[in-house]
Write a protein that holds these residues in place. Sequence first.
Motif, PDB file in Angstrom:
ATOM      1  N   TYR A 284       0.834  -1.211   0.000  1.00 45.77           N
ATOM      2  CA  TYR A 284       0.000   0.000   0.000  1.00 45.77           C
ATOM      3  C   TYR A 284       0.868   1.260   0.000  1.00 45.77           C
ATOM      4  N   LYS A 288       1.372   3.700  -3.216  1.00 45.31           N
ATOM      5  CA  LYS A 288       0.790   5.036  -3.025  1.00 45.31           C
ATOM      6  C   LYS A 288       1.848   6.129  -3.154  1.00 45.31           C
ATOM      7  N   SER A 325      -3.008   1.951  -5.093  1.00 42.31           N
ATOM      8  CA  SER A 325      -2.664   1.442  -3.758  1.00 42.31           C
ATOM      9  C   SER A 325      -3.768   0.563  -3.190  1.00 42.31           C
ATOM     10  N   SER A 329      -3.078  -3.480  -2.156  1.00 40.17           N
ATOM     11  CA  SER A 329      -3.134  -3.873  -0.743  1.00 40.17           C
ATOM     12  C   SER A 329      -4.407  -4.597  -0.339  1.00 40.17           C
TER      13      SER A 329
END
Length: 401
Positions: A284, A288, A325, A329
């Motif tokens: 994540y 991101k 992201s 995730s």
Amino acid sequence: MMRLTLVPPSSTTSAAGDTAGSKPPVFIFGLKTRADLEAIKETLQRSSGASRSNSPVPVQGGAESSSSSSSKSLIYILFFTTPFLIASSLLLLISPLGSWRYFLAGGLCASVSHAVTTPIDVVKTRQQVDEGDYVKNKTKDRLPNDVQGKGEETQTHHSYGVWKTCRVLVKSEGWSVLLRGLGPTTVGYVAEGALKFGTYEVLKPLALNVVGSRAVAFSIAGAAAGAAAGLVLCPMEALRIRLVSEPSFGGGGWLEAGRLMMEREGPRGFMKGCSAMLAKQVPYTVVKQVTFDLVARAAYGQAGGKDGAKFAVVLFSAAAASVMSCLASQPGDMLLSVVNAHKGKSRARDFARKIRAEDGLGGFFTGLRARLVHVGAIVTLQLVIYDAVKRLCGLAATGMA
């Protein structure tokens, strides 16, 4: 013929002639002799004695009990905030002068963005772990053996949409259900955001000097930042998920719920989802941060550095980072929810095997629609706030340094 006689409390007398005025009114059917009345009175006396013996005994020293509870709550808070304070202090000591601004901006943006999207997070978590009326197919059970048969079942991925789930939750549990877990979310993400953004920004130039490639350097910094942030967030996220998945847990508030978890399960109860947390947080954070950085850099190059395009560039880059992201995730987030929602000794790998056996790879994407809304709102708002706070603190906008 049956007669109905109401014997009021003041007129009920015993054989010794004592008045039993403290007893409730007694309806007596077909009484003809004093022996009948005495038999009823003896029954009432035995029942009253049993009730007194089963009633709670008044607790002596209420002030001491309240003080003890407050002390335990304070110890609980210190237990989980101390590692964050130590890690942040050490990182600041080795960071360039002025790096505290990254930590400040990160803590503010993460806490605010997660707090305002708490209702969506509640819907997403309940879709992943619950078996409420909003689940169409409740025949499957993805729990490992040590928690099966205890009434703790999770749903399959065949659930209603986000808004219908929300309506059913509100109808069955009230509006307050949408704010479950707000306390640990707000507090936990102050620490998580500060450490994540601060670590990432401090390590970026160091990694770039070593490897040379911008994408690789940013990925290394993001992985380190995601791991550090995940470890700090794990206790608060475990508490949040327990509050959301068990609405009756911790009736005295989230601090009381945390104290109960500590007493009943110890530190392991807060950290048992650690591997799932890292499986979520590392990809994540990497996706991101790297997406936001590289997309913003490319967009500024196309915009030619025009001031009027700054907000549009930040918004577009943040939105792109949110989608990427979320997808990267999602499996880790699914595991984190089911691990922390249930008691037992099962680990993340046990739940992962069960999910894959029952639902295949699609089982790891339960609640994806709700999470796309949730993460889309969180990350977009978070990165816009982060970029704004950085500039207010005198730092360059993301992608322009």
